[in-house]
Each structure stands twice: as C-alpha cells, then as structure tokens.
Write a protein that holds these residues in place. Structure first.
Motif, mmCIF file in Angstrom:
data_model
loop_
_atom_site.group_PDB
_atom_site.id
_atom_site.type_symbol
_atom_site.label_atom_id
_atom_site.label_comp_id
_atom_site.label_asym_id
_atom_site.label_seq_id
_atom_site.Cartn_x
_atom_site.Cartn_y
_atom_site.Cartn_z
ATOM 1 N N ILE A 100 12.289 -1.291 3.746
ATOM 2 C CA ILE A 100 11.449 -2.462 3.487
ATOM 3 C C ILE A 100 11.459 -2.819 2.001
ATOM 4 C CG2 ILE A 100 9.042 -3.268 3.445
ATOM 5 C CD1 ILE A 100 8.670 -1.746 6.116
ATOM 6 N N LYS A 101 11.423 -1.796 1.141
ATOM 7 C CA LYS A 101 11.455 -2.050 -0.304
ATOM 8 C C LYS A 101 12.744 -2.761 -0.707
ATOM 9 C CE LYS A 101 8.535 1.845 -1.754
ATOM 10 N NZ LYS A 101 8.527 3.188 -2.399
ATOM 11 N N VAL A 102 13.873 -2.338 -0.123
ATOM 12 C CA VAL A 102 15.160 -2.964 -0.440
ATOM 13 C C VAL A 102 15.130 -4.447 -0.086
ATOM 14 C CG1 VAL A 102 17.597 -3.061 0.231
ATOM 15 C CG2 VAL A 102 16.530 -0.860 -0.250
ATOM 16 N N MET A 103 14.597 -4.767 1.102
ATOM 17 C CA MET A 103 14.560 -6.163 1.559
ATOM 18 C C MET A 103 13.588 -6.996 0.720
ATOM 19 S SD MET A 103 16.630 -6.201 4.262
ATOM 20 C CE MET A 103 16.268 -7.224 5.688
ATOM 21 N N GLU A 104 12.388 -6.477 0.503
ATOM 22 C CA GLU A 104 11.368 -7.224 -0.251
ATOM 23 C C GLU A 104 11.812 -7.458 -1.682
ATOM 24 O OE1 GLU A 104 7.203 -6.093 2.029
ATOM 25 O OE2 GLU A 104 7.827 -4.883 0.314
ATOM 26 N N ASN B 12 17.506 -16.009 4.427
ATOM 27 C CA ASN B 12 18.151 -16.563 5.615
ATOM 28 C C ASN B 12 17.522 -15.929 6.850
ATOM 29 O OD1 ASN B 12 19.879 -14.223 6.644
ATOM 30 N ND2 ASN B 12 20.616 -14.377 4.524
ATOM 31 N N GLU B 13 17.723 -16.547 7.995
ATOM 32 C CA GLU B 13 17.013 -16.129 9.204
ATOM 33 C C GLU B 13 17.335 -14.689 9.617
ATOM 34 O OE1 GLU B 13 17.228 -20.653 9.444
ATOM 35 O OE2 GLU B 13 18.528 -19.018 8.778
ATOM 36 N N THR B 14 18.595 -14.293 9.495
ATOM 37 C CA THR B 14 18.971 -12.929 9.883
ATOM 38 C C THR B 14 18.262 -11.902 9.015
ATOM 39 O OG1 THR B 14 21.147 -13.686 10.613
ATOM 40 C CG2 THR B 14 20.908 -11.342 10.162
ATOM 41 N N PHE B 15 18.222 -12.159 7.723
ATOM 42 C CA PHE B 15 17.556 -11.271 6.768
ATOM 43 C C PHE B 15 16.075 -11.136 7.125
ATOM 44 C CE2 PHE B 15 16.016 -9.732 2.696
ATOM 45 C CZ PHE B 15 17.086 -9.031 2.155
ATOM 46 N N VAL B 16 15.421 -12.259 7.411
ATOM 47 C CA VAL B 16 13.991 -12.255 7.713
ATOM 48 C C VAL B 16 13.713 -11.585 9.057
ATOM 49 C CG1 VAL B 16 11.989 -13.725 8.201
ATOM 50 C CG2 VAL B 16 13.484 -14.259 6.265
ATOM 51 N N VAL B 17 14.569 -11.826 10.053
ATOM 52 C CA VAL B 17 14.407 -11.154 11.354
ATOM 53 C C VAL B 17 14.441 -9.637 11.173
ATOM 54 C CG1 VAL B 17 15.601 -10.639 13.524
ATOM 55 C CG2 VAL B 17 15.224 -13.004 12.855
ATOM 56 N N ASN B 18 15.396 -9.156 10.381
ATOM 57 C CA ASN B 18 15.504 -7.713 10.164
ATOM 58 C C ASN B 18 14.282 -7.158 9.440
ATOM 59 O OD1 ASN B 18 17.999 -7.589 11.421
ATOM 60 N ND2 ASN B 18 19.149 -7.865 9.524
ATOM 61 N N CYS C 185 11.240 -8.424 9.449
ATOM 62 C CA CYS C 185 10.095 -8.462 10.373
ATOM 63 C C CYS C 185 10.173 -7.331 11.402
ATOM 64 C CB CYS C 185 10.014 -9.817 11.061
ATOM 65 S SG CYS C 185 9.461 -11.145 9.958
ATOM 66 N N SER C 186 11.382 -6.988 11.825
ATOM 67 C CA SER C 186 11.553 -5.861 12.740
ATOM 68 C C SER C 186 11.085 -4.559 12.073
ATOM 69 C CB SER C 186 13.018 -5.730 13.163
ATOM 70 O OG SER C 186 13.434 -6.861 13.881
ATOM 71 N N MET C 187 11.390 -4.429 10.794
ATOM 72 C CA MET C 187 10.950 -3.243 10.054
ATOM 73 C C MET C 187 9.431 -3.209 9.921
ATOM 74 S SD MET C 187 13.913 -3.275 7.109
ATOM 75 C CE MET C 187 15.630 -3.366 7.590
ATOM 76 N N TYR C 188 8.831 -4.375 9.652
ATOM 77 C CA TYR C 188 7.358 -4.438 9.588
ATOM 78 C C TYR C 188 6.747 -3.991 10.917
ATOM 79 C CZ TYR C 188 7.443 -7.223 5.230
ATOM 80 O OH TYR C 188 7.606 -7.660 3.942
ATOM 81 N N GLU C 189 7.316 -4.456 12.020
ATOM 82 C CA GLU C 189 6.770 -4.128 13.343
ATOM 83 C C GLU C 189 6.849 -2.635 13.624
ATOM 84 O OE1 GLU C 189 9.095 -6.661 15.819
ATOM 85 O OE2 GLU C 189 8.115 -8.501 15.117
ATOM 86 N N LEU C 190 7.904 -2.004 13.114
ATOM 87 C CA LEU C 190 8.049 -0.557 13.312
ATOM 88 C C LEU C 190 7.163 0.251 12.362
ATOM 89 C CD1 LEU C 190 11.946 -0.371 13.674
ATOM 90 C CD2 LEU C 190 10.279 0.057 15.481
ATOM 91 N N PHE D 278 15.323 -24.248 7.556
ATOM 92 C CA PHE D 278 15.025 -22.840 7.836
ATOM 93 C C PHE D 278 14.220 -22.737 9.130
ATOM 94 C CE2 PHE D 278 12.979 -18.734 7.546
ATOM 95 C CZ PHE D 278 13.967 -17.939 7.015
ATOM 96 N N ASP D 279 14.638 -21.848 10.027
ATOM 97 C CA ASP D 279 13.981 -21.675 11.314
ATOM 98 C C ASP D 279 12.864 -20.642 11.183
ATOM 99 O OD1 ASP D 279 13.209 -21.436 13.911
ATOM 100 O OD2 ASP D 279 15.169 -20.851 14.706
ATOM 101 N N THR D 280 11.644 -21.119 11.024
ATOM 102 C CA THR D 280 10.498 -20.234 10.772
ATOM 103 C C THR D 280 10.147 -19.360 11.975
ATOM 104 O OG1 THR D 280 8.990 -22.032 11.378
ATOM 105 C CG2 THR D 280 9.490 -21.749 9.035
ATOM 106 N N SER D 281 10.693 -19.659 13.151
ATOM 107 C CA SER D 281 10.400 -18.835 14.325
ATOM 108 C C SER D 281 10.981 -17.415 14.184
ATOM 109 C CB SER D 281 10.961 -19.486 15.591
ATOM 110 O OG SER D 281 12.391 -19.502 15.579
ATOM 111 N N CYS D 282 11.863 -17.222 13.184
ATOM 112 C CA CYS D 282 12.457 -15.896 13.004
ATOM 113 C C CYS D 282 11.439 -14.852 12.566
ATOM 114 C CB CYS D 282 13.603 -15.969 11.985
ATOM 115 S SG CYS D 282 13.097 -16.392 10.309
ATOM 116 N N THR D 283 10.258 -15.287 12.104
ATOM 117 C CA THR D 283 9.218 -14.316 11.720
ATOM 118 C C THR D 283 8.505 -13.748 12.935
ATOM 119 O OG1 THR D 283 7.591 -16.107 11.462
ATOM 120 C CG2 THR D 283 8.810 -15.408 9.487
ATOM 121 N N ARG D 284 8.685 -14.397 14.103
ATOM 122 C CA ARG D 284 8.087 -13.931 15.372
ATOM 123 C C ARG D 284 6.567 -13.774 15.261
ATOM 124 N NH1 ARG D 284 12.683 -10.321 15.458
ATOM 125 N NH2 ARG D 284 11.355 -8.539 15.053
#
Length: 359
Positions: free
Chosen positions: A299-303, A315-321, A323-328, A352-358
């Motif tokens: 998470i630190k690397v991404m943030e 980008n959407e792929t980066f944000v999806v990943n 958010c998946s880490m946040y959920e875990l 930008f497709d904001t739905s990628c934050t789920r």
C-alpha cells in the motif's frame, strides 16, 4: 510558401500559430486533449459549429474528429457512432481536396483524418459488436496495404507503415481479449519480421513474449526475452534507460509466473531506481509484495506513487489494485476508498472511470 514548407526550410515557427494556420483554433483543441478535458472539447466544438466558425471542409472534419474522440473517451459510444455516421460515406469521395479546388488548389487525395477510420472500426466493439469491429479492422488493414503498394515518398510510406502497425496491434488486442493466442502469435511474428527500428522490435517482441506466457509456453517466452536482451545490449543513447527497464520487467514477469516474488521485487526495484516514473514496475512491485502478504508495504508503494507522480500513476488499473489492497488490509476500507475517490475527483481527467474504486 506554406507553413510546412517554411518548417522544412528550417525557420523557427510558433507552434500555436502553425496549428491555428492549419485549422481554426486547433492549438486549443490539442491543449484540451492533452489535459484530458474532454467535456471542454465537446463544448468548444458545439460553440464553433453554432457560430459557424469553421469555414473549410477539412476544419469540419478535424472538429468532428475531436468530438468523436471526446465522446469515445467519455464512453458515450452511441453518440460517437452517430457523429461518424455524418461523414462515413463521404470519406473517400466527398471529402477529397480535388472536390473543393477553390479551397485547396493543386491538392489531391482524401482529407479525412486517419483517426476517423480507426474509430469507425473500433466503436462497434464498444457496443457489443466485436465481430463487426474485427471485420472493419481487417478491411482497414487491406486499405492500408493498398496505399503501401503505391509509389509513395519515403515520409508518406513511413506514416502509412506506422498506421499499419497501429491497426495490426488493434487487431491483436481484440484477439487477445478473447484468448485467441494462435492468431496473435502469427500476427506478431509477421510484424517482427519487418524492417523495424531496434526499439520497436524490442517492444513488439516483449508483447510476443507475454502472449507466449499466456499460451503456456514459458520456455519460448524466456527465449524471446533473451533475444530482447541482445537487442538492448547493442543500443546506446537516451533510450537506454527505457529499454534497460524493459529487460528487467521481462525478467520480473518470468519470476512472477514462477511465483518467485522476492526476485521479482528486486527486478522491479532496479527499474524504479533507474526511473522513478516507471508505473508498470511500481504497480507490479506492489502486487508482488501483496502476494508475499506484505500489505503494509504494498500500500505504501502505491500511495507514494500517487502522491509523487499523480498524473502518471493515476489510471484505473492502478486504483483497482490499490482498492483491493485496502479491502484486504482494513476493516474501514470503505471510508479510505471514499477519501481516495474524493481526491481522484479533483485531479483525474474527464474520462477517468471512478467506478474502479468500488465504493
């Protein structure tokens, strides 16, 4: 003497004036597109049309092209198709320079921007008509090959070669999305055998290696990546960092497939040390850390990347990943993702497709 002739003569010309000489206020459209301000482009096109500011046929086509691109970027595909329908039948007969000799004396050929032909092929797939898109891309490829069979000047031939590569890569992408790996391999091998620059050959062969891996041919992919290393060794100059990172990313990908995540992290870190804006390496390093159950560091690397290089990393792929880490990692992940979504709303481009934050 025309603007292009003056540039060839080596004169210094203000780029904004050059663009605007080619088409009414083209520099403004270019700037808006570079900033991802697609809604502003729609407003600008509507305003130019309502005020009758476009006086020549090619200006109408240029503005229509930007409008269609903006609608596509905003995922308003039906409207983009309707926009193209306005000119589709006239691209090869009505919109030719010789049809308007008073505007374009001594000019011949089509004035249609190539992007209109590409969008005409691509858009059906966005509306669920995949086979129609493939058929149109193969027809467009034949159209390009017909152009290349003519006696073209070197500069024009290079342009059409680039368009050919673009269309072939588009076809490959559509076949890949349906796991039609055999077709992709044949198309890629055909491209590799052409006269390409070392950089283009290395990038294309990397894609070939990725397809081989998806095909289950890990040893074949390793062989392809080895050829890329040889190509890069012979390179020198400014492109060296980018190509060196390509080699390390390929090595890391092999390690990931073999589930040797620690070695993959080391390869990705080498890329990041060499180029701190290598988003692919940053994203994949974080994924490897996640697979190693080190969610805190991943998470630190991404943030850190989003804070340091937001316009590149967002980008959407980066944000999806992420958010998946946040959920875990967190029980209160919904609140954290809402905070991220608020920040994205401030800095992201219009498409930008904001739905990628789920959320």
């Amino acid at each position: 003497m025309s603007a292009s002739q003056r540039m060839n003569a080596g004169e210094t010309i203000d780029s904004v004036k050059l663009f605007n000489d080619l088409c009414y206020d083209l520099s403004s459209l270019q700037d808006l597109a570079c900033r991802g301000a697609w809604r502003s482009i729609l407003d600008k096109v509507a305003q130019a049309r309502s005020r009758s500011l476009l006086s020549k046929p090619h200006e109408h086509l240029v503005y229509l092209s930007y409008n269609a691109i903006a609608l596509t970027k905003l995922r308003r595909f039906s409207e983009a198709v309707a926009e193209l329908d306005l000119v589709e039948k006239g691209l090869d007969n009505i919109y030719r320079y010789e049809t308007y000799p008073h505007h374009y004396p001594n000019c011949h050929g089509s004035m249609a921007p190539f992007v209109l032909r590409w969008l005409h092929a691509e858009l059906p797939a966005r509306l669920g008509k995949r086979q129609e898109t493939l058929d149109r891309f193969y027809m467009l490829l034949e159209f390009i090959k017909e152009k290349l069979s003519n006696n073209l000047a070197d500069e024009a031939r290079q342009v059409w070669r680039k368009r050919e590569c673009l269309v072939i890569n588009s076809i490959i992408s559509h076949h890949l999305s349906y796991k039609e790996f055999g077709v992709c391999l044949e198309l890629m091998k055909d491209l590799v055998n052409r006269e390409l620059s070392p950089v283009a050959r290395a990038v294309l062969m990397s894609k070939l290696g990725y397809v081989q891996m998806q095909f289950g041919d890990l040893e074949g992919a390793k062989g392809t990546f080895g050829v890329i290393e040889e190509i890069v060794r012979e390179m020198k100059g400014e492109i060296e960092i980018e190509m060196a990172n390509l080699v390390n990313r390929n090595k890391a990908l092999v390690f990931m497939v073999e589930k040797d995540y620690a070695s993959a992290v080391r390869e990705y870190q080498t890329c990041i040390d060499r180029d701190g804006e290598d988003v692919v390496a940053i994203n994949n390093k974080a994924l490897c850390l996640m697979y190693m159950r080190d969610l805190s560091d991943s998470i630190k690397v991404m943030e850190n990347a989003l804070e340091r290089i937001p316009t590149i990393a967002l980008n959407e792929t980066f944000v999806v990943n992420l958010c998946s880490m946040y959920e875990l990692a967190y029980v209160n992940h919904s609140d954290i993702k809402k905070t991220l979504g608020t920040w994205i709303a401030r800095v992201a481009p219009d498409d930008f497709d904001t739905s990628c934050t789920r959320i």
